[in-house]
Design a protein around this motif. Structure first.
Motif, PDB file in Angstrom:
ATOM      1  N   ILE A 120       0.941  -1.024  -0.014  1.00 16.02           N
ATOM      2  CA  ILE A 120      -0.024   0.052  -0.028  1.00 16.02           C
ATOM      3  C   ILE A 120       0.897   1.306  -0.077  1.00 16.02           C
ATOM      4  O   ILE A 120       1.694   1.383   0.934  1.00 16.02           O
ATOM      5  N   TYR A 123      -2.412   5.651   3.030  1.00 16.21           N
ATOM      6  CA  TYR A 123      -3.486   5.209   3.718  1.00 16.21           C
ATOM      7  C   TYR A 123      -4.737   6.051   3.051  1.00 16.21           C
ATOM      8  O   TYR A 123      -5.943   5.746   3.554  1.00 16.21           O
ATOM      9  N   THR A 128      -6.565   2.197  -1.019  1.00 18.70           N
ATOM     10  CA  THR A 128      -6.948   1.249   0.071  1.00 18.70           C
ATOM     11  C   THR A 128      -8.185   0.487   0.053  1.00 18.70           C
ATOM     12  O   THR A 128      -8.477  -0.585   0.761  1.00 18.70           O
ATOM     13  N   VAL A 131      -8.540  -3.381   0.115  1.00 16.49           N
ATOM     14  CA  VAL A 131      -7.521  -4.194   0.524  1.00 16.49           C
ATOM     15  C   VAL A 131      -8.153  -5.577   1.326  1.00 16.49           C
ATOM     16  O   VAL A 131      -7.617  -6.546   1.602  1.00 16.49           O
TER      17      VAL A 131
END
Ligand code: ZN
Length: 279
Positions: A120, A123, A128, A131
């Protein structure tokens, strides 16, 4: 006294020697490395071209209209797989991807449980969102970003819901403090490029035919702010962003890399169109 002086001098000399070691880019890959391929995956639906002035804290690019895109990547390393970034979630509304990552991977005959690593870049939710589709993977994420996600009160632009499985201890997580040579053969290296977020990383992929490919994360968002060292006002550190841009530019020059800016639609064509792969 004499001995102490000598050992002090020796210590200083050792420190100086260590500092003077040139930081060689970790390329080329080890001779024993398996073949590596790189495929772009579509990770969101771009809207109409929009003013990108908001990406500059010195009021550059006012009135510049660009269509930004959302990109993820699949790296095949021998018979192992890594996914870089997981894009928007399917519930992200207008910007949601039309085809999920899992369904795109299925077109390549790759099952989620075959994805050994999900890396990744940072954030933010457009990197994301999916995920959670890879519960069996080892999550590689900058330590600075993982610390934010697991802090008592993460900011709104660091949503924790996609990481619930990993934050709860149900999934494997490897917070990455600096660079990480993912397969230990210099083929795929996460590069610490903090500034957009505290633990932001870019990705270096060393391919046999195409050479080095540098994938930006959000260190820069489009060509114009890369060329002008632009810093968005919402980055977590201006000075770290500038240092990271300088680092990436030097690596790009030293490795004669193809630089791919993940959000710049003009860079999509730098890789073969899905489902083809660069090698
Ligand atoms: Zn971002």
């Amino acid at each position: 006294m004499q001995r102490r002086l000598i050992s002090l001098t020796l210590g200083a000399a050792l420190v100086a020697a260590a500092c003077a070691q040139p930081q060689q880019p970790p390329t080329p890959p080890a001779a024993s490395a398996p073949e590596v391929t790189l495929t772009r995956l579509d990770c969101g639906t771009a809207g109409p071209a929009a003013d990108v002035g908001r990406f500059s804290d010195v009021y550059s690019h006012q009135g510049l209209l660009l269509q930004l895109t959302f990109s993820c990547y699949l790296i095949k390393h021998g018979d192992e797989y890594m996914v870089w970034d997981t894009g928007h979630s399917l519930s992200a509304g207008a910007v949601a991807p039309k085809v999920s990552l899992v369904d795109q991977l299925a077109q390549l005959q790759v099952k989620p449980e075959q994805v050994k690593f999900v890396g990744i870049s940072h954030y933010h939710p457009d990197h994301t969102g999916q995920v959670g589709s890879f519960p069996a993977t080892t999550l590689l994420i900058g330590k600075g970003d993982w610390d934010v996600l697991t802090s008592p009160k993460p900011p709104a632009n660091a949503p924790t819901a996609p990481f619930a499985h990993f934050i709860s201890g149900g999934g494997k997580v490897e917070p990455v403090p600096l660079d990480k040579d993912v397969f230990n053969d210099r083929t795929v290296v996460m590069l610490a490029t903090p500034g957009h977020t505290p633990g932001h990383h870019s990705l270096m992929v060393n391919l046999r035919e195409k050479g080095t490919v540098l994938i930006s994360g959000d260190l820069m968002h489009f060509h114009e702010n890369y060329d002008s060292d632009g810093v968005p006002p919402f980055n977590t550190s201006r000075s770290e962003t500038l240092a990271s841009l300088a680092r990436l530019k030097k690596i790009a020059a030293n490795t004669r890399a193809t630089v791919i800016i993940q959000h710049d639609a003009r860079d999509v064509g730098k890789l073969p169109a899905f489902p083809a792969a660069a090698r």
